[in-house]
Design a protein around this motif. Structure first.
Motif, PDB file in Angstrom:
ATOM      1  N   GLN A 180       0.827  -1.212   0.000  1.00 39.42           N
ATOM      2  CA  GLN A 180       0.000   0.000   0.000  1.00 39.42           C
ATOM      3  C   GLN A 180       0.859   1.259   0.000  1.00 39.42           C
ATOM      4  O   GLN A 180       0.483   2.262  -0.600  1.00 39.42           O
ATOM      5  CB  GLN A 180      -0.996  -0.041   1.155  1.00 39.42           C
ATOM      6  CG  GLN A 180      -2.153  -0.966   0.790  1.00 39.42           C
ATOM      7  CD  GLN A 180      -3.056  -1.315   1.944  1.00 39.42           C
ATOM      8  OE1 GLN A 180      -2.653  -1.177   3.102  1.00 39.42           O
ATOM      9  NE2 GLN A 180      -4.248  -1.785   1.657  1.00 39.42           N
ATOM     10  N   ARG A 183       1.610   1.708  -3.511  1.00 35.80           N
ATOM     11  CA  ARG A 183       0.461   1.938  -4.396  1.00 35.80           C
ATOM     12  C   ARG A 183       0.301   3.393  -4.786  1.00 35.80           C
ATOM     13  O   ARG A 183      -0.238   3.700  -5.825  1.00 35.80           O
ATOM     14  CB  ARG A 183      -0.810   1.438  -3.744  1.00 35.80           C
ATOM     15  CG  ARG A 183      -1.004  -0.015  -4.037  1.00 35.80           C
ATOM     16  CD  ARG A 183      -2.434  -0.390  -3.892  1.00 35.80           C
ATOM     17  NE  ARG A 183      -2.651  -1.605  -4.662  1.00 35.80           N
ATOM     18  CZ  ARG A 183      -3.802  -2.243  -4.727  1.00 35.80           C
ATOM     19  NH1 ARG A 183      -4.828  -1.782  -4.094  1.00 35.80           N
ATOM     20  NH2 ARG A 183      -3.924  -3.325  -5.442  1.00 35.80           N
ATOM     21  N   SER A 184       0.777   4.300  -3.901  1.00 37.01           N
ATOM     22  CA  SER A 184       0.670   5.710  -4.263  1.00 37.01           C
ATOM     23  C   SER A 184       1.560   5.991  -5.472  1.00 37.01           C
ATOM     24  O   SER A 184       1.348   6.929  -6.217  1.00 37.01           O
ATOM     25  CB  SER A 184       1.071   6.582  -3.088  1.00 37.01           C
ATOM     26  OG  SER A 184       2.359   6.190  -2.671  1.00 37.01           O
ATOM     27  N   SER A 187       0.192   1.232  -9.259  1.00 33.83           N
ATOM     28  CA  SER A 187      -0.791   0.270  -8.740  1.00 33.83           C
ATOM     29  C   SER A 187      -0.737  -1.044  -9.492  1.00 33.83           C
ATOM     30  O   SER A 187      -0.173  -1.148 -10.572  1.00 33.83           O
ATOM     31  CB  SER A 187      -2.176   0.872  -8.835  1.00 33.83           C
ATOM     32  OG  SER A 187      -2.490   1.039 -10.184  1.00 33.83           O
ATOM     33  N   THR A 211      -9.002  -5.771   0.452  1.00 30.89           N
ATOM     34  CA  THR A 211      -7.919  -4.870   0.034  1.00 30.89           C
ATOM     35  C   THR A 211      -7.858  -4.710  -1.481  1.00 30.89           C
ATOM     36  O   THR A 211      -7.269  -3.752  -1.982  1.00 30.89           O
ATOM     37  CB  THR A 211      -6.536  -5.405   0.480  1.00 30.89           C
ATOM     38  OG1 THR A 211      -6.324  -6.667  -0.168  1.00 30.89           O
ATOM     39  CG2 THR A 211      -6.440  -5.569   1.976  1.00 30.89           C
TER      40      THR A 211
END
Ligand code: ATP
Length: 447
Positions: A180, A183-184, A187, A211
C-alpha cells in the motif's frame, strides 16, 4: 533473477545521484544496492538505505561492478558520468559497456536514462511469497527452488517463511502495508502469494479480504481444499503458471465470529473429524487421514440441538452435522446439499444433517453413510439432493447456537465452540486463477 543495482557517480554528478536515490528509495529498497565508496556513503546518508560499499572508481570499483555483472548479480548499472571526464574514463567505461552488452544488462550513463531505468524497475511486479516450510508431505526446499525457477524471471519474489509462533495473517499484513505504501506510486503490480496447506492460505487470505490486492495460491498441503474449491491447480508448477498469466477472479469471503472464512465452517461431525486427523496421522496417511477420521467419527457422533437465526427468525433442528459454506470442494460432501457451492453469489450455503430421533441408532448411522454417498454424487452432478434427513438453504448471514455447545472448524482449523455468527462478505477476495476457470472475468488481467 539479478537482485542488485550498482551505482557510481562522478563528483559533479553526486548531487543528481542523491536526488535520484531519494526519489526511487522504495524501488532501491527492494534490491541489494552496491556502490563505489564515496557515492555509496553519500547515498547511504541521504536515504538511510543499506549500501554495500566497494572500492572507489579510482581504485577499481568499476572493475568490481563489471565482475558482478559477469556473475549475473546485477539488474542494472547507473553510472552518472561527468561529460568532461569521459575521455579519461573511456577505457573503463568501454569495458563495462562491453560486459553489459554481452550479458544484456541495462547501463545508464546520464540522468534521464537512469530515471527511465528506475521507473521501469518501479513498475516491475513484486510478490510477497508467504511460504510454510513444514506444510504437507513434500520437499519444501525442492518446492521453493521450483517456485523461484518459474516465477523469478518475471516477478521479483520477497520470500517470507512462516514460523510456528507467528500468525501468517500478521506476516501478510506487513506485506500489504508495504504494497500500500508503493500503491501511491504505482498500482496493480504488487501482490501476495501464499504457499502451504489450507491453514496458511486461509490465514494469508484473511489479511487480504477487502484490500483488492490479488492473492496467488501455491498449494502444498494435505487436502488443498482451498484450491480445489476455487478451481486453482494443485500442482506447484501449474499453480505458478497460473500466477504468471495474471488472470484474476473475484470471490466472496466470510467471517465466522472474528475469524475469516473463505471455505466453510463445520459444526459437530466435521469439526470432530478434523480434530481426529492430527498432524501425525496426516503425515502418515496424507488425505486418507480425513477419510479414516471421518469413519471413526461416524461411529461416535452424538446428536445435538441447534437454534438457527436468520433475519431475526429462529428455527430449531436436531442434527449431527451442520456445514455453512462460502466455497467448498466436491470432497467436502457435507456442504453439498444444494448440489453446488457457488463462491461468488454473495450467499452462504447451509446444509444440516437433521434427525427426528433424540440419539443416533445404528440404522441412523448406516443411513448417514448412504446420505454421504448421495451428497458426493450430488456434488459431482451439481444437482440439489432431496432427502428428508437434510435441510438446505442459502443466506447471507446466520447465527447458530448449539446445545450442548459444539466444536467449530473454519477452513480446516478448530476456532472454538458455538455460538457462531457467520456473515458473507461479497466480492471480498481477488485471486489469480486460470483463464478457463468459470470465475475468471475475461480481460480482468494484471499488467
Ligand atoms: N516454520 C514453521 N515451523 C514449524 N511449524 C510451522 C512453521 N510455520 C508454520 N507452522 C505450522 O504449520 C501449521 C499450518 O500448516 P498448514 O495448514 O499450512 O499446512 P498443513 O497442516 O500441512 O496443511 P493441511 O492442513 O492441508 O495438512 C500451523 O500449525 C503452524 O503453526
Amino acid at each position: 533473477m539479478p537482485t542488485s543495482i550498482a551505482l557510481i557517480a562522478h563528483d559533479s554528478q553526486k548531487a543528481d545521484m542523491m536526488a535520484l536515490a531519494q526519489k526511487y528509495q522504495t524501488t532501491l529498497s527492494r534490491y541489494h544496492t552496491i556502490a563505489t565508496a564515496n557515492t555509496g556513503k553519500q547515498v547511504q546518508a541521504a536515504t538511510g538505505l543499506p549500501i554495500e560499499l566497494i572500492k572507489s572508481q579510482r581504485d577499481g570499483g568499476d572493475i568490481q561492478i563489471t565482475a558482478r555483472v559477469i556473475a549475473g548479480e546485477i539488474a542494472c548499472v547507473l553510472w552518472l558520468c561527468d561529460p568532461d571526464q569521459l575521455q579519461t574514463i573511456a577505457a573503463s567505461l568501454l569495458n563495462l559497456l562491453r560486459i553489459c552488452q554481452i550479458y544484456n544488462v541495462p547501463l545508464a550513463t546520464n540522468l534521464s536514462t537512469a530515471n527511465a531505468l528506475l521507473q521501469s524497475l518501479q513498475k516491475s511486479r513484486v510478490a510477497h511469497l508467504i511460504f510454510n516450510p513444514v506444510a504437507g508431505q513434500g520437499n519444501p526446499d525442492a518446492d521453493l527452488a521450483l517456485i523461484r525457477q518459474i516465477l523469478e524471471p518475471q516477478i521479483q519474489l520477497n520470500v517470507i517463511f512462516t514460523k510456528p509462533d507467528l500468525n501468517p495473517t500478521d506476516q501478510a499484513k506487513a506485506a500489504i502495508a508495504s504494497i500500500q505504501r508503493r500503491r501511491s506510486l504505482i498500482s496493480d503490480t504488487n501482490f501476495v502469494i501464499a504457499s502451504g496447506g489450507d491453514g496458511t492460505i486461509s490465514a494469508v487470505a484473511n489479511a487480504l479480504i477487502g484490500t483488492g490486492i490479488p492473492l496467488g495460491i501455491i498449494p502444498r498441503g494435505t487436502a488443498n481444499a482451498f484450491s480445489v474449491a476455487l478451481g486453482i491447480p494443485t500442482g506447484v508448477k501449474q499453480a505458478c503458471e497460473t500466477i504468471l498469466t495474471g488472470n484474476t477472479c473475484i470471490v466472496d469471503a466470510a467471517r465466522c465470529n472474528s475469524f475469516p472464512m473463505i471455505l466453510l465452517a463445520g459444526i459437530g461431525f466435521e469439526a470432530e473429524t478434523v480434530e481426529r486427523a492430527d498432524r501425525e496421522m496426516k503425515n502418515l496417511l496424507g488425505p486418507l487421514a480425513y477419510l479414516i477420521a471421518g469413519a471413526q467419527q461416524l461411529l461416535e457422533q452424538k446428536l445435538f440441538a441447534v437454534e438457527v437465526e436468520i433475519d431475526g427468525s429462529v428455527t430449531e433442528f436436531h442434527c449431527g452435522a451442520m456445514t455453512i459454506a462460502n466455497a467448498a470442494p466436491p470432497t467436502s460432501v457435507l456442504a453439498q446439499g444444494l448440489g453446488e457451492v457457488i463462491p461468488n453469489d454473495g450467499l452462504l450455503d447451509v446444509t444440516i444433517a437433521v434427525s427426528k430421533n433424540e440419539s443416533l441408532t445404528l440404522s441412523d448411522r448406516l443411513l448417514a453413510i448412504d446420505v454421504i454417498g448421495k451428497l458426493f454424487t450430488s456434488a459431482l452432478v451439481k444437482t440439489p439432493i432431496e432427502n428428508e434427513v437434510l435441510a438446505c438453504f442459502r443466506t447471507n448471514k446466520i447465527k447458530v447456537t448449539a446445545t450442548p455447545p459444539q466444536k467449530v472448524v473454519v477452513d480446516g482449523e478448530i476456532i472454538g465452540t458455538t455460538p457462531v455468527e457467520i456473515v458473507c462478505i461479497p466480492d471480498g477476495l481477488t485471486l489469480f486463477a486460470p483463464l478457463l476457470n468459470s470465475l475468471v472475468i475475461p480481460n480482468h488481467k494484471m499488467a
